[in-house]
Design a protein around this motif. Structure first.
Motif, PDB file in Angstrom:
ATOM      1  N   ALA A   1       0.828  -1.209   0.000  1.00  0.00           N
ATOM      2  CA  ALA A   1       0.000   0.000   0.000  1.00  0.00           C
ATOM      3  C   ALA A   1       0.864   1.262   0.000  1.00  0.00           C
ATOM      4  O   ALA A   1       0.557   2.242  -0.684  1.00  0.00           O
ATOM      5  N   ILE A   2       1.954   1.234   0.753  1.00  0.00           N
ATOM      6  CA  ILE A   2       2.864   2.390   0.796  1.00  0.00           C
ATOM      7  C   ILE A   2       3.407   2.665  -0.605  1.00  0.00           C
ATOM      8  O   ILE A   2       3.425   3.803  -1.067  1.00  0.00           O
ATOM      9  N   GLU A   3       3.816   1.609  -1.314  1.00  0.00           N
ATOM     10  CA  GLU A   3       4.378   1.805  -2.651  1.00  0.00           C
ATOM     11  C   GLU A   3       3.326   2.320  -3.626  1.00  0.00           C
ATOM     12  O   GLU A   3       3.629   3.154  -4.480  1.00  0.00           O
ATOM     13  N   CYS A   4       2.096   1.835  -3.515  1.00  0.00           N
ATOM     14  CA  CYS A   4       1.032   2.331  -4.405  1.00  0.00           C
ATOM     15  C   CYS A   4       0.734   3.796  -4.107  1.00  0.00           C
ATOM     16  O   CYS A   4       0.589   4.615  -5.019  1.00  0.00           O
ATOM     17  N   ALA A   5       0.632   4.127  -2.815  1.00  0.00           N
ATOM     18  CA  ALA A   5       0.328   5.511  -2.441  1.00  0.00           C
ATOM     19  C   ALA A   5       1.455   6.442  -2.887  1.00  0.00           C
ATOM     20  O   ALA A   5       1.214   7.544  -3.372  1.00  0.00           O
ATOM     21  N   ARG A   6       2.689   5.970  -2.742  1.00  0.00           N
ATOM     22  CA  ARG A   6       3.838   6.785  -3.135  1.00  0.00           C
ATOM     23  C   ARG A   6       3.815   7.076  -4.639  1.00  0.00           C
ATOM     24  O   ARG A   6       4.248   8.124  -5.082  1.00  0.00           O
ATOM     25  N   ALA A   7       3.287   6.111  -5.400  1.00  0.00           N
ATOM     26  CA  ALA A   7       3.213   6.300  -6.855  1.00  0.00           C
ATOM     27  C   ALA A   7       2.027   7.183  -7.230  1.00  0.00           C
ATOM     28  O   ALA A   7       1.705   7.323  -8.415  1.00  0.00           O
ATOM     29  N   GLY A   8       1.343   7.737  -6.226  1.00  0.00           N
ATOM     30  CA  GLY A   8       0.257   8.667  -6.521  1.00  0.00           C
ATOM     31  C   GLY A   8      -1.106   8.013  -6.652  1.00  0.00           C
ATOM     32  O   GLY A   8      -2.078   8.666  -7.028  1.00  0.00           O
ATOM     33  N   GLN A   9      -1.189   6.724  -6.357  1.00  0.00           N
ATOM     34  CA  GLN A   9      -2.492   6.071  -6.467  1.00  0.00           C
ATOM     35  C   GLN A   9      -3.360   6.375  -5.251  1.00  0.00           C
ATOM     36  O   GLN A   9      -2.861   6.501  -4.137  1.00  0.00           O
ATOM     37  N   LYS A  10      -4.661   6.453  -5.493  1.00  0.00           N
ATOM     38  CA  LYS A  10      -5.604   6.566  -4.383  1.00  0.00           C
ATOM     39  C   LYS A  10      -5.744   5.159  -3.797  1.00  0.00           C
ATOM     40  O   LYS A  10      -6.256   4.257  -4.461  1.00  0.00           O
ATOM     41  N   THR A  11      -5.219   4.967  -2.591  1.00  0.00           N
ATOM     42  CA  THR A  11      -5.073   3.621  -2.036  1.00  0.00           C
ATOM     43  C   THR A  11      -5.765   3.494  -0.689  1.00  0.00           C
ATOM     44  O   THR A  11      -5.723   4.422   0.120  1.00  0.00           O
ATOM     45  N   ALA A  12      -6.395   2.346  -0.452  1.00  0.00           N
ATOM     46  CA  ALA A  12      -6.981   2.078   0.864  1.00  0.00           C
ATOM     47  C   ALA A  12      -6.504   0.720   1.367  1.00  0.00           C
ATOM     48  O   ALA A  12      -6.246  -0.185   0.578  1.00  0.00           O
ATOM     49  N   VAL A  13      -6.367   0.625   2.685  1.00  0.00           N
ATOM     50  CA  VAL A  13      -6.079  -0.657   3.327  1.00  0.00           C
ATOM     51  C   VAL A  13      -7.245  -0.971   4.266  1.00  0.00           C
ATOM     52  O   VAL A  13      -7.632  -0.132   5.076  1.00  0.00           O
ATOM     53  N   VAL A  14      -7.821  -2.158   4.126  1.00  0.00           N
ATOM     54  CA  VAL A  14      -8.854  -2.602   5.062  1.00  0.00           C
ATOM     55  C   VAL A  14      -8.245  -3.712   5.901  1.00  0.00           C
ATOM     56  O   VAL A  14      -7.764  -4.705   5.345  1.00  0.00           O
ATOM     57  N   SER A  15      -8.232  -3.543   7.212  1.00  0.00           N
ATOM     58  CA  SER A  15      -7.575  -4.559   8.017  1.00  0.00           C
ATOM     59  C   SER A  15      -8.358  -4.957   9.259  1.00  0.00           C
ATOM     60  O   SER A  15      -8.653  -4.131  10.118  1.00  0.00           O
ATOM     61  N   ALA A  16      -8.670  -6.229   9.333  1.00  0.00           N
ATOM     62  CA  ALA A  16      -9.369  -6.764  10.499  1.00  0.00           C
ATOM     63  C   ALA A  16      -8.330  -7.050  11.574  1.00  0.00           C
ATOM     64  O   ALA A  16      -7.511  -7.921  11.409  1.00  0.00           O
ATOM     65  N   GLY A  17      -8.345  -6.311  12.641  1.00  0.00           N
ATOM     66  CA  GLY A  17      -7.464  -6.633  13.752  1.00  0.00           C
ATOM     67  C   GLY A  17      -5.991  -6.467  13.434  1.00  0.00           C
ATOM     68  O   GLY A  17      -5.610  -6.173  12.306  1.00  0.00           O
ATOM     69  N   GLN A  18      -5.162  -6.648  14.441  1.00  0.00           N
ATOM     70  CA  GLN A  18      -3.735  -6.429  14.276  1.00  0.00           C
ATOM     71  C   GLN A  18      -3.053  -7.679  13.727  1.00  0.00           C
ATOM     72  O   GLN A  18      -3.627  -8.752  13.702  1.00  0.00           O
ATOM     73  N   SER A  19      -1.776  -7.508  13.313  1.00  0.00           N
ATOM     74  CA  SER A  19      -1.138  -8.523  12.486  1.00  0.00           C
ATOM     75  C   SER A  19      -0.030  -9.276  13.199  1.00  0.00           C
ATOM     76  O   SER A  19       0.296  -9.011  14.353  1.00  0.00           O
ATOM     77  N   ALA A  20       0.608 -10.188  12.460  1.00  0.00           N
ATOM     78  CA  ALA A  20       1.718 -10.991  12.973  1.00  0.00           C
ATOM     79  C   ALA A  20       2.925 -10.124  13.326  1.00  0.00           C
ATOM     80  O   ALA A  20       3.814 -10.573  14.036  1.00  0.00           O
ATOM     81  N   LEU A  21       2.935  -8.876  12.839  1.00  0.00           N
ATOM     82  CA  LEU A  21       4.044  -7.994  13.206  1.00  0.00           C
ATOM     83  C   LEU A  21       4.142  -7.812  14.717  1.00  0.00           C
ATOM     84  O   LEU A  21       5.205  -7.501  15.235  1.00  0.00           O
ATOM     85  N   HIS A  22       3.030  -7.983  15.414  1.00  0.00           N
ATOM     86  CA  HIS A  22       3.047  -7.821  16.867  1.00  0.00           C
ATOM     87  C   HIS A  22       3.837  -8.928  17.563  1.00  0.00           C
ATOM     88  O   HIS A  22       4.005  -8.903  18.774  1.00  0.00           O
TER      89      HIS A  22
END
Ligand SMILES: Cc1cc2nc3c(=O)[nH]c(=O)nc-3n(C[C@H](O)[C@H](O)[C@H](O)COP(=O)(O)OP(=O)(O)OC[C@H]3O[C@@H](n4cnc5c(N)ncnc54)[C@H](O)[C@@H]3O)c2cc1C
Ligand code: SF4
Ligand code: SF4
Lengths: 412, 417
Positions: free
Chosen positions: A18-39
Motif C-alpha cells: 500500500a505504501i508503494e502504491c500511495a507513493r506512486a500517486g495512487q488513491k489507495t486504501a487498506v482494510v484490516s481486520a485486527g492487528q497482524s503478525a508484526l506484533h
C-alpha cells in the motif's frame, strides 16, 4: 467509494504494498481486520536462513535453485528480487526505523532462547553479529527487570557462554514500574514501554549502569521505544557501555513500533487506513474483481481498479481450517491443499509440517485463481501464499516483502 | 455446526489466543495501574467468573467502553462487550446517586432546560462546583455543557415541522439528548443540509435517550425500557419508508451494536436502516443522487478527531471524505487517539485525572496544529476537546451547513420552494 488500489489486510505485506502504491500517486486504501503478525516480530527480517536444516550465510539469493519450483522466490528470480528487496531499507527508514544488514550476506541475530540465527535485516538496537567471527565481547551484563517473567537471561547466558562470552545476570528495579506490579498480569514489555519515557528512563539508566560494572556491553529485554527511538537513545546516552536489546514474549515492542510506523507512513502518503474491518467477499465480473464488501461498511461497497489480498496465513485468518477442509474465506481462492485432515500434519511436532506450506496458488505475477480461472486484477502476497515453509526456511519477511513489492511494481 | 462452533459462547471469549495485543491499545492501561487491562478484565477474567462470580473484580469499572481493544484484537473477541456484560451481571455496588443523575440525561435535561439560564449560571459557579465535587463526586475541574432554554423538539414543532411536509422524500432524525437539551443548533444544521438537498426531516414518534450513559452506569432496567421505546419508534419510521439518521456516533453505535450485544435486544430487522448523517449524505453524493455546492468564501483549517465509537463503527471515512469536498477547507488528520472523556466517565471525580491523562497526546497535537476548529461526530469528545484545548469543536454536519451555499445547492438538486 472508489480507489485505484485496495489492499485487504494491514500486516507487513499489506502495508508495504500500500505504501508503494500511495507513493506512486495512487488513491489507495487498506482494510484490516485486527492487528497482524508484526506484533510478534523479533526485530529481524529473515530472507533465507536455512536450506535442508543447514544455515545459509553467504549469498542467500544465489541459492534459489535449491528451493522448490513453485517457491515464491523462484517466481520472481534473483535479479528482480535484488531490485525489489533493495528498496526495503529505504522504506523502513522512511517509516522512521533504522536497520542493518545486507542482501549479500546474512548476519546472526541472538534469539530470546540464546541461539544465533541467520537474518537479513535487524533493527539497529537489537543484538546481531557478523557471521563466522568471534563475538565482539568478553563479558556481558544481562540485565532484567525485577519480577518481569517474559525474558530468560539463563538461556542467553547458556548461548553466549558456548561462544566464550562471560555473563553476569542481574535484576534491576525502579519505583516507576511498581505500579505495573499491582496487577500481576500487567508486567509486560509493551506496558513497561509506555511508562519508560523521560525521567523514568533516567532512573532505569542509573540502575542499568550500576549493573553494567566491568562488562563490555549490556543486553536487556526489548522494553523501550514503543512509539519512538527517543527512550532508547536516552538510555544509551546514560549508560557507560553499549546497550543492546533482545526480543521478548509478545506483544513485541519493536513489532508494535514497526506496525504503527508503517501505518503512519502510509497515512502520511495520503492513504486511507480502515482499521478493525473485515472484508467478507467481493463481486466478480468476467474474471475481474469489481468491488468488495466489508462488515462495517455494510451495503456500501468499496470499488477499485486493482486489489491486493494480504490476509496472512492461519494466524492472520487468511486461511481457515475446520474439521473438514482448509479454505480461503474471502473469495474462495484456489489453494495447494491436498488430501484430508490427517494429511495436513505429521505427528512429529518438529517435523516439517505440510500445513505450513499451504496457501493460495498464483500465476507468475502472483495473481490467484478461483475454480482454475485467474483473477486478472487481484494480487496475493505475503504469508497467504503457497509453496514455502517460513519457519523451516527462515524466509518469512523476505517472501512477505518481496511479493508485496512485486505486486506493487505490477500496478505502478 | 462443527464441534468447535458448538463450544463458542455468545461473546466468543474462547477465541482469545492470549496475545495481549488488546492491552497494547487500551487507553486506560496506559495511565491507570489499577485497571487489569482488557485481556485480564475480558476473556481471562470471564473464565474465572464463569466458575465463581466471586472472581469479579470491581476495577472493571475503569473500562471506558471505548472498544479500541476490539478494533485491535486479531481474533474478533468482543472484549469490551464481555467487560460491560460482566459489570452488569456481577457488579456488587448499586449505582450511586451521582451515577444515576449523570445517567438520566432525559430527566435531568428536561429539568435543566426549563431553568436553563439559572442552571448554566450555577453550574459555572465555583461554590456549586465545589459542592458537586464534595457531595456528588463530580469533578470540580469539569466544565459542564450548557443547557439550552428551548428544547430542540419544542423548536422543531414550532418552527420546522410544518415546512417538512412539502418534501416528498423524508428521513427520520434521532437527535439524541445533546441536541435536544444542550445544542439544538446541530439539529437545525442537520435540517438545513437535508432540506437543501430536497429531503424532509421528521422526528421519531417517541424518542428516549439512546441509553449509553445508563449502560455505562449500570442502570440497565432503565436503559432497556428506553431502548425498547426507541426500537418501537424506529420500527415505525422504517415501516413508513424512512431511514433513521443520527448526528452522534455514540448514539448510533449504541442503537446498532450495544442494543443486541449488551442489552440483548434484537434489532436485526432495522439495524441497516439506522445510520449516521454523514454516511447517508456521502452515499447520496457518491451515487450521484445529490450535489453539494459550497460557498466560495469559506476558509478554515480544520482537523478531524475520530471518536472511539466511530473507530469501532469504521465510518470516519465518510465524515472525512465529505469535509475534504469543501474547497476552502484545509484538512488536518489527527492521530487515532482516545480523548479520554468516555461519556460520563470523565465527569466523575475519581476518574478525572485519568481522563485528562488519556487525552493529553490528542490535546497536544491539536494545540500544535494551528487550527481554526476541530471536527468530530461525538458530543462528549466535543466537550472534552473544547474544555482541554479552548478550540471550538463542531460536528461535520454543522461545518457542512456553514460551508454550504444553500441557494445554489437547492438549485443544483432541483428543490422547489
Ligand atoms: C507469530 C509469528 C511471528 C513471526 N515472526 C517473524 C519474524 O520475527 N521475522 C520474520 O522474518 N518473519 C516472522 N514471521 C513470518 C510472517 O509470516 C511474516 O513476517 C509477515 O509478518 C506476514 O505478514 P502478512 O502481512 O503476510 O500477514 P499477517 O501479518 O498475518 O497480516 C494479515 C492481516 O490481514 C488481516 N486480515 C485477515 N483477513 C482479513 C479480512 N477478511 N479482511 C480484512 N483484513 C483481514 C489480519 O487481521 C492481519 O492484520 C512470523 C509469523 C508469525 C505467525
Ligand atoms: S487481542 Fe484478542 S486474542 Fe489477543 S489477548 Fe486480547 S482478546 Fe485475546
Ligand atoms: S473498551 Fe477501551 S477501556 Fe475498556 S478494555 Fe477495551 S480498550 Fe480498554
Amino acid at each position: 467509494m472508489r480507489f485505484d488500489t485496495i489492499v485487504i489486510g494491514g500486516g507487513l505485506s499489506g502495508l508495504v504494498s500500500a505504501i508503494e502504491c500511495a507513493r506512486a500517486g495512487q488513491k489507495t486504501a487498506v482494510v484490516s481486520a485486527g492487528q497482524s503478525a508484526l506484533h510478534f516480530w523479533s526485530g529481524s527480517f529473515e530472507l533465507l536462513g536455512n536450506i535442508d536444516g543447514r544455515p545459509v550465510i553467504d549469498n542467500p539469493l544465489g541459492r534459489l535453485g535449491e528451493l522448490s519450483e513453485d517457491h515464491p522466490y523462484r517466481k520472481i528470480g534473483e535479479e528482480k528480487l535484488r531490485e525489489l528487496l533493495g528498496k526495503v531499507p529505504g522504506i523502513i527508514s522512511d517509516a522512521g526505523l533504522k536497520c542493518t544488514g545486507s542482501l549479500d550476506r546474512n548476519h546472526l541475530r541472538l534469539t530470546p532462547l540464546g541461539f544465533l540465527k541467520p537474518a537479513w535485516l535487524t533493527l539497529g538496537d537489537y543484538v546481531s553479529f557478523a557471521a563466522d567471527q568471534p563475538l565482539p565481547w568478553k563479558k556481558v551484563a544481562l540485565v532484567n527487570i525485577y519480577s518481569y517473567l517474559d525474558f530468560y537471561p539463563r538461556f542467553l547466558e547458556y548461548g553466549l557462554k558456548k561462544r566464550g562470552v562471560e555473563c553476569t545476570i542481574s535484576n534491576v528495579n525502579i519505583p516507576q514500574l511498581d505500579t505495573l506490579r499491582k496487577s500481576t498480569t500487567e508486567m509486560r514489555a509493551t506496558n513497561m514501554s509506555r511508562i519508560l519515557t523521560d525521567s523514568a528512563v533516567d532512573a532505569l539508566a542509573a540502575e542499568v549502569d550500576k549493573a553494567a560494572k566491568g562488562a563490555d556491553a549490556v543486553i536487556m529485554p526489548a522494553i523501550l521505544g514503543i512509539y519512538s527511538d527517543a527512550p532508547v537513545e536516552r538510555l544509551r546516552n546514560r549508560v557507560s557501555v553499549p546497550v543492546w536489546f533482545v526480543p521478548t514474549t509478545p506483544a513485541s515492542v519493536p513489532g508494535v513500533r514497526c506496525q504503527l510506523s508503517l501505518r503512519d507512513l502510509f497515512i502520511r502518503l495520503g492513504g486511507e487506513f480502515l482499521p478493525g474491518d473485515t472484508v467478507k467477499g467481493g463481486y466478480f465480473e468476467k474474471n475481474r474483481l469489481r468491488r468488495i464488501h466489508t462488515v462495517n461498511l455494510g451495503e456500501m461497497p468499496l470499488e477499485a481498479d486493482n486489489f491486493i489480498i494480504s490476509t496472512g496465513s492461519f494466524f492472520g485468518h487468511g486461511l481457515i481450517a475446520d474439521m473438514e477442509r482448509i479454505y480461503e474465506p474471502v473469495f474462495g481462492l484456489d489453494l495447494n491443499v491436498t488430501g484430508g485432515r490427517t494429511e495436513w500434519y505429521r505427528k512429529d511436532f518438529y517435523a516439517s509440517q505440510p500445513y505450513m506450506s499451504y496457501g493460495v496458488v498464483t500465476d507468475s505475477c502472483f495473481r490467484p485463481s478461483r475454480k482454475g480461472e485467474t483473477v486478472e486484477n487481484l494480487y496475493a502476497t505475503g504469508a497467504l501464499l503457497a509453496g514455502f515453509n517460513a519457519l523451516k526456511e527462515g524466509s518469512g519477511a523476505g517472501i512477505t516483502l518481496a511479493t508485496a513489492l512485486h505486486a506493487a511494481s505490477s500496478l505502478t | 455446526m462443527t464441534l468447535q462452533q458448538q463450544n463458542i459462547s455468545d461473546n466468543n471469549f474462547e477465541s482469545c489466543i492470549k496475545c495481549t495485543i488488546c492491552t497494547v491499545y487500551c487507553p486506560v492501561t496506559a495511565v491507570n495501574p489499577d485497571y487489569p487491562g482488557p485481556k485480564q478484565a475480558g476473556p481471562d477474567g470471564e473464565r474465572y467468573r464463569l466458575k465463581k462470580p466471586l472472581y469479579y473484580d470491581e476495577a472493571l469499572k475503569y473500562c471506558l467502553n471505548c472498544k479500541r481493544c476490539e478494533v485491535a484484537c486479531p481474533n474478533d473477541v468482543r472484549i469490551g462487550d464481555i467487560i460491560q456484560s460482566a459489570r452488569i451481571k456481577y457488579g456488587r455496588h448499586r449505582p450511586s446517586l451521582r451515577d444515576s443523575i449523570l445517567a438520566d440525561t432525559d430527566t435531568v435535561g428536561t429539568m435543566a432546560s426549563a431553568f436553563a439560564p439559572i442552571v448554566n449560571f450555577t453550574l459555572r459557579l465555583k461554590p456549586v462546583k465545589l459542592l458537586m465535587d464534595t457531595f456528588l463526586g463530580v469533578d470540580d475541574h469539569r466544565t459542564f455543557p450548557k443547557y439550552s432554554s428551548v428544547k430542540f423538539e419544542t423548536w422543531y414543532n414550532k418552527h420546522a415541522a410544518a415546512e417538512q411536509e412539502k418534501f416528498p422524500k423524508k428521513v427520520a432524525y434521532f437527535h439524541g439528548c445533546y441536541v435536544n437539551y444542550n445544542y439544538p443548533k446541530l439539529g437545525m444544521d442537520f435540517i438545513k443540509v437535508f432540506n437543501a438537498i430536497g429531503i424532509g426531516v421528521s422526528l421519531l414518534d417517541k424518542e428516549k435517550c439512546c441509553g449509553v450513559a445508563k449502560i455505562a452506569n449500570r442502570c440497565i432496567k432503565d436503559a432497556t425500557r428506553d431502548a425498547e421505546i426507541n426500537l418501537k419508534a424506529i420500527r415505525e419510521a422504517v415501516g413508513n419508508g424512512m431511514d433513521v439518521l443520527l448526528t452522534s456516533s455514540t448514539c448510533c453505535f449504541t442503537i446498532r451494536d450495544e442494543y443486541p450485544h449488551v442489552l440483548k435486544l434484537e434489532n436485526e430487522d432495522v439495524r441497516d436502516h439506522v445510520s449516521l448523517a454523514t454516511r447517508a449524505l456521502y452515499r447520496l453524493v457518491d451515487e450521484g443522487k445529490v450535489k453539494l455546492v459550497f460557498r466560495k468564501d469559506f476558509r478554515k483549517r480544520i482537523a478531524y478527531h475520530v471518536p472511539c465509537h466511530m473507530e469501532k463503527l469504521g465510518w470516519s471515512i465518510y465524515s472525512t471524505t465529505l469535509l475534504k469536498m469543501i474547497p476552502g477547507l484545509d484538512f488536518v488528520r489527527l492521530d487515532p487517539h482516545c480523548c479520554g472523556i468516555a461519556g460520563t466517565y470523565g465527569f466523575k471525580k475519581e476518574y478525572y485525572n485519568y481522563s485528562q491523562a488519556i487525552g493529553e497526546p490528542l490535546f497536544r497535537q491539536i494545540l500544535d496544529s494551528n487550527l481554526d476548529s476541530v471536527a468530530t461526530d461525538c458530543e462528549t469528545c466535543k466537550w472534552q476537546i473544547e474544555m482541554s484545548t479552548g478550540l471550538p469543536v463542531e460536528n461535520p454536519i454543522s461545518i457542512i451547513a456553514d460551508a454550504l451555499d444553500v441557494e445554489a445547492t437547492r438549485k443544483a438538486n432541483n428543490v422547489e420552494d
